[in-house]
Design a protein around this motif. Structure first.
Motif, PDB file in Angstrom:
ATOM      1  N   ARG B  84      40.463   9.519  77.501  1.00 23.99           N
ATOM      2  CA  ARG B  84      41.402   8.828  76.630  1.00 23.99           C
ATOM      3  C   ARG B  84      40.663   7.763  75.826  1.00 23.99           C
ATOM      4  NH1 ARG B  84      44.390   6.403  73.465  1.00 23.99           N
ATOM      5  NH2 ARG B  84      46.654   6.284  73.718  1.00 23.99           N
ATOM      6  N   PRO B  85      40.191   8.132  74.608  1.00 23.00           N
ATOM      7  CA  PRO B  85      39.510   7.145  73.779  1.00 23.00           C
ATOM      8  C   PRO B  85      40.488   6.041  73.393  1.00 23.00           C
ATOM      9  CG  PRO B  85      39.277   9.375  72.875  1.00 23.00           C
ATOM     10  CD  PRO B  85      40.317   9.429  73.933  1.00 23.00           C
ATOM     11  N   PHE B  86      39.993   4.868  73.166  1.00 20.90           N
ATOM     12  CA  PHE B  86      40.796   3.742  72.693  1.00 20.90           C
ATOM     13  C   PHE B  86      41.961   3.419  73.621  1.00 20.90           C
ATOM     14  CE2 PHE B  86      39.387   6.245  68.938  1.00 20.90           C
ATOM     15  CZ  PHE B  86      38.332   5.421  68.575  1.00 20.90           C
ATOM     16  N   GLN B 115      34.040   4.959  65.757  1.00 19.59           N
ATOM     17  CA  GLN B 115      34.542   4.126  64.663  1.00 19.59           C
ATOM     18  C   GLN B 115      33.531   4.004  63.537  1.00 19.59           C
ATOM     19  OE1 GLN B 115      37.444   1.243  64.893  1.00 19.59           O
ATOM     20  NE2 GLN B 115      37.339   0.962  67.114  1.00 19.59           N
ATOM     21  N   GLU B 121      35.443  11.022  64.125  1.00 18.65           N
ATOM     22  CA  GLU B 121      36.846  10.671  64.347  1.00 18.65           C
ATOM     23  C   GLU B 121      37.762  11.725  63.737  1.00 18.65           C
ATOM     24  OE1 GLU B 121      38.361   6.814  63.455  1.00 18.65           O
ATOM     25  OE2 GLU B 121      37.911   6.235  65.512  1.00 18.65           O
ATOM     26  N   LEU B 124      37.938  14.564  66.067  1.00 26.87           N
ATOM     27  CA  LEU B 124      38.739  14.175  67.223  1.00 26.87           C
ATOM     28  C   LEU B 124      40.219  14.170  66.870  1.00 26.87           C
ATOM     29  CD1 LEU B 124      38.471  13.266  70.141  1.00 26.87           C
ATOM     30  CD2 LEU B 124      38.207  10.908  69.347  1.00 26.87           C
ATOM     31  N   THR B 128      43.066  16.378  68.597  1.00 25.57           N
ATOM     32  CA  THR B 128      44.211  15.722  69.244  1.00 25.57           C
ATOM     33  C   THR B 128      45.523  16.253  68.679  1.00 25.57           C
ATOM     34  OG1 THR B 128      42.838  13.744  69.476  1.00 25.57           O
ATOM     35  CG2 THR B 128      45.187  13.501  69.890  1.00 25.57           C
TER      36      THR B 128
END
Lengths: 233, 233
Positions: B84-86, B115, B121, B124, B128
Motif C-alpha cells: 500500500r504505497p502512500f 513521486q 506513478e 501504478l 490500481t
DNA sequence: CGATGTCTTGAGTCCCGTCAATGCACGTGG
DNA sequence: CCACGTGCATTGACGGGACTCAAGACATCG
C-alpha cells in the motif's frame, strides 16, 4: 468554466494542489453540469467518454448482471471523482441519488492533461488507492458478514462519510443524518433484499440502538453497541 | 539488486517503461527475496513498511474479522504489485500460496522515488485502476451471484489469468490448469464454505462441464456452458 | 380523501451453512 | 509391502438465515 478558484470543492477535489495557472488551464477544459435525482450520468459498458468531479450531491456507482440483478459498488459524494480514466469502456453505471452538480471533462482531454501534470495524477492515484481500500473492506462485508453486521457497518460508514462532506472543518461522525438511499438501494449496497434490510432496521430500532424518525432519517442512539454489532476489526 | 534489465518480469511489472538509468536507480533501492509457501509477507493492520513486485509465484491478499472469518480480496501473480504505497498501515495481509520470489522496496523509499518519476506513478495508477475494476466485479459476484455462478466465474477467471502469466506471448485462456488454491481458500475468495465449493465442483463434474483429474487440477470441457453458468455480462 | 409509491410485517421455502462421517491420497515406519 | 496416521476433500443429514411471495401499513401528494 467560470473560475475554479471559487469552487466549493476546490480544496478537497483532485484539483487541490494545482498551481493557479494549471487550474485555469484545467478549468477551460471542463464544464459544469447539473443532473437531477434518478438521472444516469453514464452507463455500464458504454464508451468511457467523460470523467467528472462531483461538486455537489450524492451518486451511486453500480454494476449489473444480464438478468437485472444489481450491485452498488460505490457511493460518491461531493468532491469525489467519477469515471474511468485511461479506459476504453466504463465498467459501471453512475446514477444520481440526489440532484447533483458535476464538473465534467472529456475523458481523452482529461487523460492528456493528467499525463502532463504529475501532481494531478498523484492526487488521482492516492484517491484510487483509497477507493481500492474501501472496495476491499466492502468485499469482506459482502463475503463474510451477517445481515445485522452489514447494516451496522453501513450506518457507521454513512455516519462517517456524511460527516466528512457535510462541512469542511468539522470531520466528526454524525449521530443523526438523512440516508441518500432508499431501502432497495441499501439492499443493493449490502447484497441483501429490501425485506431483510427492513427487518434489520426494525430490530435495531426495537433494541434501542437506533431511532428512525422518518423513512430516511437515522439517529444513532448507542454508537458503541452499533460498533459492537458491526464486527469491525 | 543485480540487473533489472534481465528481470523476467521486466516488461510486465510497473518498472516497464523506465529509462535504463532510472531502472538502475530503482534497482539499487530494492532487493530480491524468496518467500516459501504459506509464509505471510505482511499482516493486516501492521505499519506499511514495504511494497514489492511479484517476480514469481502466487500470493493471496486477505482481510479478516476479529473472530477469524477471512475474506480473500485478491490473488496476485507474477509481475503484479503488492503493498500500500502512500499509506500508514497495510489494510490487508499478503500470504504466499506457492513458493514465491519478490522484489522488495521500503515503502517510504518507493514513495519518494515514485513521486519523482511520473512515468512510474502513471504505471501504478493504471494498475490500481485495473485492480479497482476487478474489485468491483468481485463485489458484484459476492453481493449477487449464486454458488454455481461464483464457481463458474472463478474458474473462468483463473483460466484467463493463469493464461496471461504463464507465458508472455500467448495470452489465451487455458483449458487445463492447476489451482493455486485449496478448497478452503476458494471458499474464502468466493464467500462460500468449503463444503459448498466441493458440492459445486462435484455438480459441474457430473454435468460434464469440467473434469477434475486431481484435487487441484481443473480441465474445462465445455467452456461455453461454463460461461453460461457464470452469469457474466 | 383516495391514489400511489415505499416501507413493514408475516408465512413459507430454499439455498447454503453447520456438524459429522466417510473417502482418498500420500508419507512413514514397522 | 502393507498397516497406519495425517491432511484434505467429498458426501450426507439437518437446521437456520436470508429470500420469496403476499398482505397490510404508512407517508406523500395531487
Amino acid at each position: 468554466m467560470k473560475d475554479c478558484t471559487q469552487c466549493i470543492v476546490r480544496n478537497r477535489a483532485i484539483c487541490a494542489g494545482l498551481e493557479t495557472d494549471e487550474l485555469e488551464l484545467l478549468g477551460r477544459l471542463g464544464r459544469k453540469q447539473k443532473v437531477s435525482k434518478g438521472q444516469t450520468v453514464f452507463w455500464e459498458g458504454d464508451d468511457a467518454v467523460v470523467v467528472a468531479n462531483v461538486i455537489d450531491g450524492v451518486l451511486k456507482v453500480s454494476m449489473s448482471l444480464p438478468d437485472g440483478r444489481e450491485q452498488i459498488v460505490g457511493i460518491v459524494f461531493s468532491s469525489d471523482f467519477i469515471g474511468r480514466p485511461f479506459g476504453q469502456h466504463s465498467p459501471y453505471s453512475v446514477t444520481a441519488l440526489t440532484d447533483a452538480e458535476l464538473c465534467i471533462f472529456s475523458r481523452s482531454t482529461f487523460d492528456n492533461f493528467a499525463q502532463q501534470h504529475p501532481e494531478l495524477e498523484h492526487k488521482l492515484l492516492r484517491r484510487t488507492l483509497n477507493e481500492l481500500d474501501r472496495a476491499h473492506a466492502w468485499m469482506l462485508l459482502l463475503g463474510k458478514k451477517t445481515a445485522t453486521e452489514r447494516i451496522a457497518t453501513l450506518l457507521l460508514e454513512m455516519s462517517a462519510r456524511l460527516g466528512e462532506t457535510g462541512c469542511t472543518i468539522d470531520n466528526g461522525a454524525l449521530d443523526a443524518f438523512e440516508l441518500p438511499l432508499d431501502r432497495q438501494q441499501i439492499g443493493d449496497v449490502l447484497g441483501l433484499t429490501i425485506e431483510t434490510v427492513s427487518r434489520q432496521f426494525s430490530k435495531l430500532k426495537a433494541e434501542g440502538v437506533i431511532h428512525l424518525p422518518s423513512r430516511r432519517t437515522v439517529c444513532i442512539r448507542d454508537r458503541t453497541r452499533l460498533q459492537g454489532l458491526s464486527a469491525a476489526a
